[in-house]
Design a protein around this motif. Sequence first.
Motif, mmCIF file in Angstrom:
data_model
loop_
_atom_site.group_PDB
_atom_site.id
_atom_site.type_symbol
_atom_site.label_atom_id
_atom_site.label_comp_id
_atom_site.label_asym_id
_atom_site.label_seq_id
_atom_site.Cartn_x
_atom_site.Cartn_y
_atom_site.Cartn_z
ATOM 1 N N MET A 29 0.827 -1.208 0.000
ATOM 2 C CA MET A 29 0.000 0.000 0.000
ATOM 3 C C MET A 29 0.857 1.251 0.000
ATOM 4 O O MET A 29 0.574 2.217 -0.708
ATOM 5 C CB MET A 29 -0.925 -0.006 1.223
ATOM 6 C CG MET A 29 -1.989 -1.086 1.206
ATOM 7 S SD MET A 29 -3.219 -0.850 -0.108
ATOM 8 C CE MET A 29 -4.082 0.589 0.516
ATOM 9 N N ARG A 33 0.898 4.032 -2.999
ATOM 10 C CA ARG A 33 0.586 5.454 -2.779
ATOM 11 C C ARG A 33 1.720 6.330 -3.288
ATOM 12 O O ARG A 33 1.492 7.386 -3.882
ATOM 13 C CB ARG A 33 0.335 5.721 -1.290
ATOM 14 C CG ARG A 33 -1.013 5.248 -0.779
ATOM 15 C CD ARG A 33 -1.310 5.825 0.593
ATOM 16 N NE ARG A 33 -0.359 5.354 1.591
ATOM 17 C CZ ARG A 33 -0.574 4.337 2.401
ATOM 18 N NH1 ARG A 33 -1.710 3.665 2.334
ATOM 19 N NH2 ARG A 33 0.340 3.966 3.295
ATOM 20 N N GLN A 34 2.957 5.891 -3.042
ATOM 21 C CA GLN A 34 4.097 6.695 -3.464
ATOM 22 C C GLN A 34 4.207 6.740 -4.977
ATOM 23 O O GLN A 34 4.482 7.802 -5.562
ATOM 24 C CB GLN A 34 5.384 6.126 -2.851
ATOM 25 C CG GLN A 34 6.626 6.954 -3.120
ATOM 26 C CD GLN A 34 6.656 8.243 -2.306
ATOM 27 O OE1 GLN A 34 5.667 8.618 -1.677
ATOM 28 N NE2 GLN A 34 7.780 8.920 -2.346
ATOM 29 N N ARG A 36 1.767 6.436 -7.142
ATOM 30 C CA ARG A 36 0.698 7.298 -7.649
ATOM 31 C C ARG A 36 1.004 8.773 -7.419
ATOM 32 O O ARG A 36 0.807 9.607 -8.302
ATOM 33 C CB ARG A 36 -0.634 6.946 -6.990
ATOM 34 C CG ARG A 36 -1.801 7.808 -7.529
ATOM 35 C CD ARG A 36 -3.078 7.593 -6.760
ATOM 36 N NE ARG A 36 -3.617 6.272 -6.964
ATOM 37 C CZ ARG A 36 -3.659 5.326 -6.035
ATOM 38 N NH1 ARG A 36 -3.168 5.560 -4.814
ATOM 39 N NH2 ARG A 36 -4.182 4.151 -6.297
ATOM 40 N N ALA A 37 1.503 9.096 -6.207
ATOM 41 C CA ALA A 37 1.807 10.497 -5.901
ATOM 42 C C ALA A 37 2.897 11.038 -6.826
ATOM 43 O O ALA A 37 2.803 12.165 -7.324
ATOM 44 C CB ALA A 37 2.240 10.627 -4.441
ATOM 45 N N GLU A 64 -0.550 0.417 -7.784
ATOM 46 C CA GLU A 64 -0.894 1.683 -7.144
ATOM 47 C C GLU A 64 -1.953 1.506 -6.060
ATOM 48 O O GLU A 64 -2.008 2.292 -5.117
ATOM 49 C CB GLU A 64 -1.377 2.689 -8.198
ATOM 50 C CG GLU A 64 -0.268 3.216 -9.103
ATOM 51 C CD GLU A 64 -0.702 4.414 -9.910
ATOM 52 O OE1 GLU A 64 -1.918 4.725 -9.931
ATOM 53 O OE2 GLU A 64 0.179 5.055 -10.528
ATOM 54 N N ASN A 65 -2.784 0.489 -6.184
ATOM 55 C CA ASN A 65 -3.836 0.250 -5.189
ATOM 56 C C ASN A 65 -3.420 -0.760 -4.129
ATOM 57 O O ASN A 65 -4.230 -1.137 -3.282
ATOM 58 C CB ASN A 65 -5.115 -0.206 -5.890
ATOM 59 C CG ASN A 65 -5.803 0.923 -6.638
ATOM 60 O OD1 ASN A 65 -6.369 1.829 -6.029
ATOM 61 N ND2 ASN A 65 -5.730 0.892 -7.954
ATOM 62 N N ARG A 97 0.760 8.524 9.721
ATOM 63 C CA ARG A 97 -0.428 9.179 9.167
ATOM 64 C C ARG A 97 -1.036 10.089 10.225
ATOM 65 O O ARG A 97 -1.368 9.642 11.319
ATOM 66 C CB ARG A 97 -1.451 8.142 8.709
ATOM 67 C CG ARG A 97 -0.897 7.189 7.662
ATOM 68 C CD ARG A 97 -0.575 7.928 6.383
ATOM 69 N NE ARG A 97 0.260 7.102 5.502
ATOM 70 C CZ ARG A 97 0.733 7.510 4.356
ATOM 71 N NH1 ARG A 97 0.484 8.743 3.951
ATOM 72 N NH2 ARG A 97 1.484 6.725 3.610
ATOM 73 N N ALA A 131 0.208 11.886 1.310
ATOM 74 C CA ALA A 131 0.458 11.082 0.119
ATOM 75 C C ALA A 131 -0.651 11.188 -0.917
ATOM 76 O O ALA A 131 -0.431 10.944 -2.094
ATOM 77 C CB ALA A 131 0.652 9.613 0.522
ATOM 78 N N SER A 132 -1.855 11.559 -0.498
ATOM 79 C CA SER A 132 -2.965 11.647 -1.447
ATOM 80 C C SER A 132 -2.859 12.857 -2.358
ATOM 81 O O SER A 132 -3.504 12.921 -3.403
ATOM 82 C CB SER A 132 -4.298 11.698 -0.689
ATOM 83 O OG SER A 132 -4.428 12.924 0.009
#
Length: 215
Positions: A29, A33-34, A36-37, A64-65, A97, A131-132
């Motif tokens: 995960m 996330r990284q 995708r970012a 990515e997911n 987080r 990260a989003s």
Amino acid sequence: MAAKATPSETDLKQDPHAVPEFRDNNLEMAIGRQVRALRLHQRMTGADLAALADLSVGSLSKIENGHMSASLSTLQALADALRVPFVQLFAGFAEERGAMHVKAGTGAPIDRAGTRAGHQYNLLGHIGSNASGVVVEPYLITLTDQTDRFPTFQHAGIEFLYMLDGRIDYRHGSRTYTLEPGDSLIFDSDAPHGPEALVQLPARYLSVITYPQEN
């Protein structure tokens, strides 16, 4: 007054009550996330990155997911395509987080452009760098006095309103919506918007603004 739009079931992509099956894939995960970012930061589409890394679009989506554990050679190909060091793909694994807890009555008062007597804005929190790639700002807005001129706002992002007390006519672009307790409104905040008529005071509503974070 414009009619209220009701989304169909096919418009809703997520079930807010769904409980995901637990999987021990924190590393996958974090890498996803990284990736995708980094891709979004470089304004690349999934197809662009998949082609550069010699992957299928479906495989990239699974990575990515966090649904696929990528091999070291695949991760190296992604790092090369993104033009970043290999280890940067693991940067979010140990990242904590964040969360922000604001007790009742302690939201910071904010002066926004156009703010005047009788219009109170309290910032209830702020999630910035994450990260989003999205910034979230929730406000509690209290309107207690009539005024001869109402402020309008225009800014990047999406805004969500939820009416708590009172009644107002709220303008977005060329349309006006009557908001009563329990009503909500979500809109592109790049169009001029703001309260047009304060029908029943005092009025209170939540405003949640989301927009891309600046890199």
